[in-house]
Write an enzyme that holds these catalytic residues in place. Structure first.
Site, short mmCIF file in Angstrom:
data_model
loop_
_atom_site.label_atom_id
_atom_site.label_comp_id
_atom_site.label_asym_id
_atom_site.label_seq_id
_atom_site.Cartn_x
_atom_site.Cartn_y
_atom_site.Cartn_z
N GLU A 50 -20.30 18.28 -38.44
CA GLU A 50 -20.35 19.62 -37.85
C GLU A 50 -20.05 20.61 -38.97
O GLU A 50 -18.99 20.57 -39.58
CB GLU A 50 -19.32 19.76 -36.72
CG GLU A 50 -19.76 19.00 -35.46
CD GLU A 50 -18.84 19.21 -34.26
OE1 GLU A 50 -19.19 18.69 -33.19
OE2 GLU A 50 -17.80 19.88 -34.39
N ASP A 61 -10.86 29.97 -32.55
CA ASP A 61 -10.29 29.18 -33.63
C ASP A 61 -8.87 29.59 -33.97
O ASP A 61 -8.51 30.76 -33.92
CB ASP A 61 -11.16 29.32 -34.89
CG ASP A 61 -12.43 28.50 -34.77
OD1 ASP A 61 -12.31 27.27 -34.64
OD2 ASP A 61 -13.53 29.09 -34.77
#
Lengths: 271, 399
Positions: A50, A61
């Protein structure tokens, strides 16, 4: 024709092994380093990579990946640069699937059609857009599918049966289960609740299940690997990049070693 | 025209919607459901009305600015006095409403983002009153620029968390609040301060602020027997503007002007005017106009006024711009500052720097109208919080 992602997961299944899916942010610590790091991850045992597309406002995040985005953006790493990195990676690796993971605005700004076309040409295999809920995805999925790109979606502890069913219907490649209510890099996950939720998801989908968020080391990778089809490790690797950002020549070996440890933990027979 | 937006998925035409990570989709569904069931419930509305009357001090007056009108030599200037609300701005209309929602949902902790600190203060205020725990996220840049409001929030019992990521301003505070929410969805209610964020926020923040426009409708009929010719409001995220505009959307004879922060001038790129000089994009959970570069990265903004210093704007404004119902324009830092002084000296009202943008544009507009015509300006907040900024800009040393 089976996609590269499907092929990898069916091979893993045949071999009775669990997938290892590392995440790094493209352009971190520098754009020149990324392709070398991707190859190092493969040498360490990555089954799928990824690759994060840096964004100025990564709202899902935690601090580790926020800082990775800031380092990448300080070098001006844009969406087209990321796709160029995948093209460069593909020159030496035609086997390992690459999934671009990021936020919608960079893709929306460039245009979904142009993005899908370039991504396919570069050898990207799948796309995971963190802030694209399935309800908003109607105009984005057809162009991606038409270019043979798998559309990976997130599932969360809060996802209801109805949502799991809808998302599973739109997803391809694999499903990414977010193991905890939190942001990337959060402290710990609860393996019992992960196990229960994966059972619930499996009632709605036969797609491989990758689990991420909160997997930091060999022990947590092994625990999750026992119940999932693949584990995603991101912040733990990105922390190493942060630590060695000024000694980048050491990074390929360090990341490879971290992957090797995780690989060994996953491959250890469950007692 | 008839107007009934957003649709059930929170869309205003192409704009709005829910662009968030999966973890938040279920909490957003629950919030939408709770709001839909409460918004017309007599008991909820009675509680809200009582709070707005007895705690906020509503209705706020519609004040005829006679000296200003004379000096500008055009249309009559009427000020909607949101500056007289408890805590000094329109922000409290929304926090009172959302805090009631939080209470009905059984949440014990509220979180908020703030730029200038007004929404943070309004959230801390209502949290104190309802006995809820309150955490306010604020960019470190703003913590330094707005230290009196930081102290106010602390006095009220809130925890103020400085945000160090990104540009260290309002947009980053919003990111951090979303991260907190995703990590604490079970007990936490996120009180968003403007008509941005994912659905249902742009709708419910609008609805809670629309009391401003409803009062102006009634007050206009009562005071001058007809509707105003034009409405003017400043637009950052756009909550005070949509609150004033929304009840007038179907009254197409009323012109509406939304004033964005022109900063040092739109041509300099140092501004906060996404509707005027931005492009459609996705930020903070909705599709709207944003300030972004060709790579889709959100650009830093500049405004003299911290409350307008935001690279996005509420999605309903994006829609109203595209259909041409509202005219969006800009006023520079210098023009806003001049208007700040002019209103202060001619009417004895110290306006917030945000609201000063609306006043500055009303001055330009006044000359286009005759003395029998009326412009209503939303004086969305008072300027007490800004005197330190202004003193510093003008080289005056305070204690």
């Amino acid at each position: 024709m089976a996609s590269r992602i499907q092929r990898v997961f069916s091979e893993l299944k045949q071999q009775g092994r669990k997938g290892l899916v590392p995440y790094i942010t493209a352009g971190d610590p520098s754009p020149a380093a990324t392709v070398g790091l991707m190859h190092a991850l493969v040498r360490g045992g990555a089954d799928v990579i990824e690759l994060g597309v840096p964004f100025s406002d990564p709202m899902a995040d935690g601090p580790t990946i926020q800082l990775a985005c800031e380092r990448a953006l300080a070098h001006g790493t844009g969406l087209w640069d990321v796709i160029d990195m995948v093209a460069e990676f593909r020159r030496d690796d035609q086997q390992t699937p690459v999934v671009l993971m990021g936020y919608l605005n960079p893709i929306e700004t460039r245009g979904i059609d142009a993005f899908a076309e370039r991504a396919q040409a570069a050898g990207v295999d799948g796309v995971l857009i963190v802030d694209l809920a399935v309800e908003e995805a109607d105009e984005y999925l057809p162009p991606l599918r038409a270019r043979g790109l798998d559309c990976i979606f997130l599932l969360a502890p809060t996802s209801s049966d109805a949502r799991i069913e809808t998302i599973a219907r739109h997803a391809s490649g694999y499903l990414y289960y977010v193991s905890l209510k939190g942001v990337t890099g959060a402290a710990s996950l609860d393996i019992v609740s992960v196990t229960e939720k994966l059972e619930q998801i499996r009632r709605h989908s036969t797609l491989p299940l990758a689990v991420g968020f909160g997997i930091r080391d060999a022990a947590s990778a092994r625990a999750v690997g026992a119940v999932a089809d693949a584990v995603v490790v991101g912040s733990a690797l990105v922390s190493e990049i942060e630590r060695l950002q000024h000694n980048a020549e050491q990074l390929p070996q360090v990341l490879q070693d971290r992957l090797t440890e995780l690989r060994a933990a996953l491959d250890q027979p469950v007692v | 025209m008839s107007y009934d937006l957003p649709d059930t998925h929170g869309h205003f035409g192409r704009y709005g919607g829910q662009f968030v990570a999966e973890t938040l989709m279920e909490p957003l569904r629950q919030l939408t459901e709770a709001y839909e069931s409460l918004k017309n419930a007599p008991a909820f509305l009675a509680e809200l009305d009582r709070d707005l009357r007895d705690y906020v001090g509503r209705p706020s007056p519609l004040y005829f600015a006679e000296r200003l009108t004379r000096s500008w030599g055009g249309a009559q200037i009427w000020l909607k006095r949101e500056d007289l609300n408890h805590t000094g701005a329109h922000k409290i209309n929304n926090t009172v409403g959302q805090a009631l929602l939080a209470k009905h949902l059984g949440k014990t902790r509220i979180i908020a983002e703030t730029g200038a600190g007004q929404h943070g203060v309004a959230s801390a205020t209502i949290a104190a009153r309802l006995g809820l725990k309150c955490v306010v996220y604020m960019g470190v840049e703003d913590v330094q620029r707005q230290s009196p409001n930081v102290y106010r929030m602390k006095l009220l019992g809130a925890e103020v968390v400085p945000v160090h990521s990104g540009t260290k301003t309002l947009k980053d505070a919003l990111n951090e609040a979303l991260r907190d929410w995703v990590s604490n969805v079970d007990d936490t209610f996120y009180v968003i301060g403007t008509v941005a964020g994912p659905h249902p926020y742009p709708m419910l923040v609008r609805d809670f602020n629309a009391v401003v426009g409803r009062e102006v409708l009634a007050q206009s009929r009562e005071r001058f027997g007809q509707l105003p010719n034009a409405l003017v409001a400043c637009v950052g995220g756009g909550s005070n503007a949509i609150g004033l505009f929304h009840p007038f959307i179907e009254h197409t004879e009323v012109a509406m002007y939304g004033v964005e922060a022109g900063g040092h001038g739109v041509a300099t790129h140092e501004h906060a005017a996404p509707l005027t000089a931005g492009r459609p994009g996705v930020l903070h959970g909705n599709r709207t106009y944003v300030m972004a570069d060709d790579n889709g990265q959100i650009l830093p903004t500049h405004s003299i006024s911290a409350g307008l210093d935001y690279p996005g704007v509420g999605p309903e404004h994006a829609y109203l711009k595209d259909i041409g119902r509202v005219n969006y324009t800009t006023v520079t830092d210098d023009e806003a500052l001049a208007a700040f002084h002019e209103l202060t000296r001619s009417e004895g009202i110290i306006p917030a720097l945000e609201s000063s943008h609306a006043v500055a544009y009303a001055k330009k507009l006044a000359r286009e109208y005759g003395p029998e015509q009326r412009i209503v300006v939303n004086l969305s907040g008072r300027g007490d919080k800004d005197i330190f900024t202004i003193a510093k800009l003008e080289g005056i040393e305070l204690l």
